[in-house]
Design a protein around this motif. Structure first.
Motif, PDB file in Angstrom:
ATOM      1  N   THR A 127      20.752-119.890  59.509  1.00  0.00           N
ATOM      2  CA  THR A 127      19.588-120.908  59.828  1.00  0.00           C
ATOM      3  C   THR A 127      18.665-120.656  61.094  1.00  0.00           C
ATOM      4  N   VAL A 128      17.329-120.611  60.994  1.00  0.00           N
ATOM      5  CA  VAL A 128      16.469-120.450  61.996  1.00  0.00           C
ATOM      6  C   VAL A 128      16.042-121.887  62.578  1.00  0.00           C
ATOM      7  N   PHE A 144      12.201-133.337  79.866  1.00  0.00           N
ATOM      8  CA  PHE A 144      11.503-133.841  78.577  1.00  0.00           C
ATOM      9  C   PHE A 144      12.016-135.414  78.385  1.00  0.00           C
ATOM     10  N   PHE A 145      11.209-136.067  77.704  1.00  0.00           N
ATOM     11  CA  PHE A 145      11.274-137.724  77.694  1.00  0.00           C
ATOM     12  C   PHE A 145      11.920-137.833  76.247  1.00  0.00           C
ATOM     13  N   GLY A 146      12.506-137.180  75.729  1.00  0.00           N
ATOM     14  CA  GLY A 146      13.057-137.556  74.282  1.00  0.00           C
ATOM     15  C   GLY A 146      12.789-136.432  73.429  1.00  0.00           C
ATOM     16  N   CYS A 147      13.882-136.165  72.322  1.00  0.00           N
ATOM     17  CA  CYS A 147      13.657-135.281  71.226  1.00  0.00           C
ATOM     18  C   CYS A 147      14.404-135.910  70.256  1.00  0.00           C
ATOM     19  N   SER A 148      14.029-135.024  68.975  1.00  0.00           N
ATOM     20  CA  SER A 148      14.502-135.356  67.761  1.00  0.00           C
ATOM     21  C   SER A 148      16.085-134.858  67.886  1.00  0.00           C
ATOM     22  N   PRO A 149      16.765-135.707  66.717  1.00  0.00           N
ATOM     23  CA  PRO A 149      18.313-135.156  66.832  1.00  0.00           C
ATOM     24  C   PRO A 149      18.394-133.706  66.687  1.00  0.00           C
ATOM     25  N   ARG A 150      19.424-133.156  67.396  1.00  0.00           N
ATOM     26  CA  ARG A 150      19.502-131.884  67.182  1.00  0.00           C
ATOM     27  C   ARG A 150      20.143-131.594  65.568  1.00  0.00           C
ATOM     28  N   PRO A 151      19.374-130.381  65.204  1.00  0.00           N
ATOM     29  CA  PRO A 151      19.977-130.307  63.584  1.00  0.00           C
ATOM     30  C   PRO A 151      21.246-129.561  63.308  1.00  0.00           C
ATOM     31  N   GLU A 152      22.007-129.832  62.314  1.00  0.00           N
ATOM     32  CA  GLU A 152      23.249-129.249  62.129  1.00  0.00           C
ATOM     33  C   GLU A 152      22.870-127.946  61.393  1.00  0.00           C
ATOM     34  N   THR A 153      23.123-126.769  61.885  1.00  0.00           N
ATOM     35  CA  THR A 153      22.533-125.502  61.215  1.00  0.00           C
ATOM     36  C   THR A 153      23.890-124.499  60.917  1.00  0.00           C
ATOM     37  N   SER A 154      23.671-123.426  60.025  1.00  0.00           N
ATOM     38  CA  SER A 154      24.491-122.418  59.885  1.00  0.00           C
ATOM     39  C   SER A 154      24.252-121.305  60.614  1.00  0.00           C
ATOM     40  N   PRO A 155      24.849-120.254  60.687  1.00  0.00           N
ATOM     41  CA  PRO A 155      24.407-119.058  61.420  1.00  0.00           C
ATOM     42  C   PRO A 155      23.172-118.307  60.966  1.00  0.00           C
ATOM     43  N   ASN A 201      13.847-131.664  58.272  1.00  0.00           N
ATOM     44  CA  ASN A 201      15.086-131.094  58.321  1.00  0.00           C
ATOM     45  C   ASN A 201      16.031-131.250  57.138  1.00  0.00           C
ATOM     46  N   THR A 202      15.821-132.555  56.658  1.00  0.00           N
ATOM     47  CA  THR A 202      16.623-132.619  55.261  1.00  0.00           C
ATOM     48  C   THR A 202      16.175-131.949  54.255  1.00  0.00           C
ATOM     49  N   ALA A 203      14.723-131.794  54.096  1.00  0.00           N
ATOM     50  CA  ALA A 203      14.161-131.240  52.914  1.00  0.00           C
ATOM     51  C   ALA A 203      14.493-129.595  52.979  1.00  0.00           C
ATOM     52  N   HIS A 204      14.656-128.989  54.151  1.00  0.00           N
ATOM     53  CA  HIS A 204      14.774-127.629  54.470  1.00  0.00           C
ATOM     54  C   HIS A 204      16.219-127.203  54.876  1.00  0.00           C
ATOM     55  N   LYS A 205      17.135-128.011  54.949  1.00  0.00           N
ATOM     56  CA  LYS A 205      18.571-127.803  55.214  1.00  0.00           C
ATOM     57  C   LYS A 205      19.115-126.602  54.796  1.00  0.00           C
ATOM     58  N   HIS A 206      18.906-126.378  53.239  1.00  0.00           N
ATOM     59  CA  HIS A 206      19.446-125.222  52.465  1.00  0.00           C
ATOM     60  C   HIS A 206      18.317-124.004  52.519  1.00  0.00           C
ATOM     61  N   LYS A 207      17.551-124.123  53.278  1.00  0.00           N
ATOM     62  CA  LYS A 207      15.996-122.961  53.230  1.00  0.00           C
ATOM     63  C   LYS A 207      16.227-122.357  54.328  1.00  0.00           C
ATOM     64  N   GLY A 208      17.252-122.500  55.380  1.00  0.00           N
ATOM     65  CA  GLY A 208      17.129-121.684  56.321  1.00  0.00           C
ATOM     66  C   GLY A 208      16.348-122.139  57.763  1.00  0.00           C
ATOM     67  N   ILE A 209      15.573-123.180  57.604  1.00  0.00           N
ATOM     68  CA  ILE A 209      14.825-123.665  58.481  1.00  0.00           C
ATOM     69  C   ILE A 209      14.928-125.102  58.976  1.00  0.00           C
ATOM     70  N   GLN A 210      15.054-125.370  60.356  1.00  0.00           N
ATOM     71  CA  GLN A 210      14.976-126.602  60.918  1.00  0.00           C
ATOM     72  C   GLN A 210      14.402-126.603  62.116  1.00  0.00           C
ATOM     73  N   VAL A 211      13.830-127.649  62.559  1.00  0.00           N
ATOM     74  CA  VAL A 211      13.030-127.913  63.703  1.00  0.00           C
ATOM     75  C   VAL A 211      13.845-128.889  64.666  1.00  0.00           C
ATOM     76  N   ASP A 256       8.997-115.329  67.027  1.00  0.00           N
ATOM     77  CA  ASP A 256       9.589-114.136  66.197  1.00  0.00           C
ATOM     78  C   ASP A 256       9.614-114.926  64.891  1.00  0.00           C
ATOM     79  N   HIS A 257       9.156-116.080  64.477  1.00  0.00           N
ATOM     80  CA  HIS A 257       9.332-116.617  63.166  1.00  0.00           C
ATOM     81  C   HIS A 257       7.867-117.227  62.582  1.00  0.00           C
ATOM     82  N   PRO A 258       6.804-116.587  62.718  1.00  0.00           N
ATOM     83  CA  PRO A 258       5.400-117.020  62.215  1.00  0.00           C
ATOM     84  C   PRO A 258       5.442-117.718  61.078  1.00  0.00           C
ATOM     85  N   GLU A 259       6.000-116.960  59.913  1.00  0.00           N
ATOM     86  CA  GLU A 259       6.101-117.552  58.461  1.00  0.00           C
ATOM     87  C   GLU A 259       6.668-118.935  58.593  1.00  0.00           C
ATOM     88  N   LYS A 260       7.919-118.928  59.274  1.00  0.00           N
ATOM     89  CA  LYS A 260       8.711-120.226  59.163  1.00  0.00           C
ATOM     90  C   LYS A 260       8.002-121.506  59.931  1.00  0.00           C
TER      91      LYS A 260
END
Length: 409
Positions: free
Chosen positions: A15-16, A2-13, A41-51, A300-304
């Motif tokens: 978090t999906v 891959f030729f670049g990516c977003s910063p890897r999000p910091e997650t809790s166990p 990721n900032t807006a969803h940090k406490h909602k259990g979803i990151q990309v 495995d996470h279509p809703e998210k």
């Protein structure tokens, strides 16, 4: 690779983290996508979803997705070029999107975007932006030559277009640039299929099963014979060297898309005019569609995954920053409020075409075969091949693939 990516999000166990794949566009688009992902990721940090967004070069992107699908390693969400939606939907790789978008939200998308992403009456993909083809022209040169453009919102007939080219040819300038130096097959299908549609022709039957007597129909033969006149009369160059003859003042008209609008406007300002492509029949026809988003059927996470799609397709959060980056047309009607330039000429022509005349390219799982065959035929026709014979050859070539596919289903 891959030729670049977003910063890897910091997650809790709990978090999906969704794997998101995206084609690598121009750098401004890539930066915009990184910022969209960061804001999500900032807006969803406490909602259990990151990309976690990875980028891959567009020239190898479709192949990359196909290889991943064969190996059972598709990401949760990925973007794909509009004409390939049918290919991936037919392979069972896409999840229907209607469960995740209300009727009110879907109504806000341009009809061209809904058409592009709908296969067999099921919506599989939605885009944040759209495209359009136009004919740019120099107002100052038109005035010098006493050439009248068509009234706003209308198009010249093919006969009027040819007369105009004949008049311009009396000068030292090239009447129109058609960008025959572009090597991508898709340019030829995207740029010139509107001529066929305007005359009532098609590249493939509506049910996607026939190209014989469709791709090589009398209508298509007539239209492409007329089109070749542009080269036979030296109105357009067969093998141009200059990648931007209009911007450099070499040509008076430019047959190209929205992506050149800002550059041409910066060069010519109020001297720039825009009109729809010339008609070969009674109706204006405009190619549309572009990259769009889909949810993998393997996730495995279509809703998210749908939460991400609603964000990246949101008029403010997703559509606006991407359109600001790439100069395309907003895919959602309510996003136009953030782009007042589309209310005024020359940019208003793009919006008019999207809303009234836009048409998606053929929605068939065999589109890659079709576009290669059609592009090859056009190149040969420009080079002197007999139109009927060359379209016959292309129609037979594609039909063989369609027939083999039908026998294996």
């Amino acid at each position: 690779m891959f030729f670049g990516c977003s910063p890897r999000p910091e997650t809790s166990p709990e978090t999906v983290t969704l794997r998101v794949w995206c084609h690598q566009g121009q750098e401004s688009e890539n930066q915009a996508m990184r910022q969209i992902a960061k804001a999500f990721n900032t807006a969803h940090k406490h909602k259990g979803i990151q990309v976690d967004v990875d980028f891959f070069p567009d020239y190898q992107y479709t192949e990359k997705v196909s290889i991943a699908a064969a190996g059972g390693d598709l990401p949760d969400v990925f973007d794909l070029d509009g004409p390939t939606v049918a290919q991936f939907a037919k392979a069972g790789l896409l999840s229907p999107l209607t469960p995740y978008f209300s009727a009110e939200v879907l109504e806000d998308f341009a009809p061209t975007i809904l058409e592009q992403g709908t296969i067999d009456q099921t919506l599989y993909a939605l885009g944040a932006f759209d495209s359009a083809m136009v004919l740019y022209y120099r107002k100052d040169i038109f005035e010098e030559l006493n050439i009248s453009p068509p009234p706003e919102g209308t198009a010249w007939s093919w006969e009027t277009f040819l007369r105009t080219c004949t008049q311009i040819a009396t000068t030292e300038m090239t009447p129109v640039s058609l960008h025959m130096d572009i090597t991508a097959d898709e340019w030829f299908t995207y740029a010139f299929s509107p001529l066929i549609w305007s005359a009532g022709g098609n590249l493939i039957s509506e049910d996607g099963r026939e190209t014989i007597d469709v791709l090589n129909s009398p209508t298509n033969v007539r239209v492409l014979t007329q089109w070749r006149t542009l080269f036979d009369q030296n109105f357009a160059r067969r093998s141009p060297i200059n990648p931007d003859p209009f911007g450099s003042g070499e040509s008076v008209m430019d047959w190209t898309g929205h992506w050149m609008a800002q550059s041409h406007f910066d060069t010519y300002g109020e001297r720039l005019g825009v009109m729809p492509l010339p008609r070969t029949g009674p109706e204006i026809a405009a190619a549309s569609g572009s990259w769009c988003w889909a949810i993998s059927s393997h996730t495995d996470h279509p809703e998210k995954a749908a939460v991400w799609l609603n964000w990246v397709l949101d008029p403010r959060q997703g559509v606006t920053p991407m359109v600001e980056a790439n100069g395309a047309l907003p895919a959602r009607k309510t996003a136009y409020q953030f782009f007042p330039k589309f209310d005024h000429s020359p940019f208003s022509t793009f919006r008019m075409l999207q809303q009234n005349h836009g048409r998606s390219r053929p929605r068939t799982p065999h589109y890659p075969v079709l576009t290669r065959a059609f592009a090859a035929a056009l190149r040969d026709i420009v080079g002197g091949a007999e139109v009927q014979e060359r379209l016959d050859q292309a129609a037979i070539e594609v039909q063989r693939v369609l027939d083999r596919s039908g026998r294996t289903q």
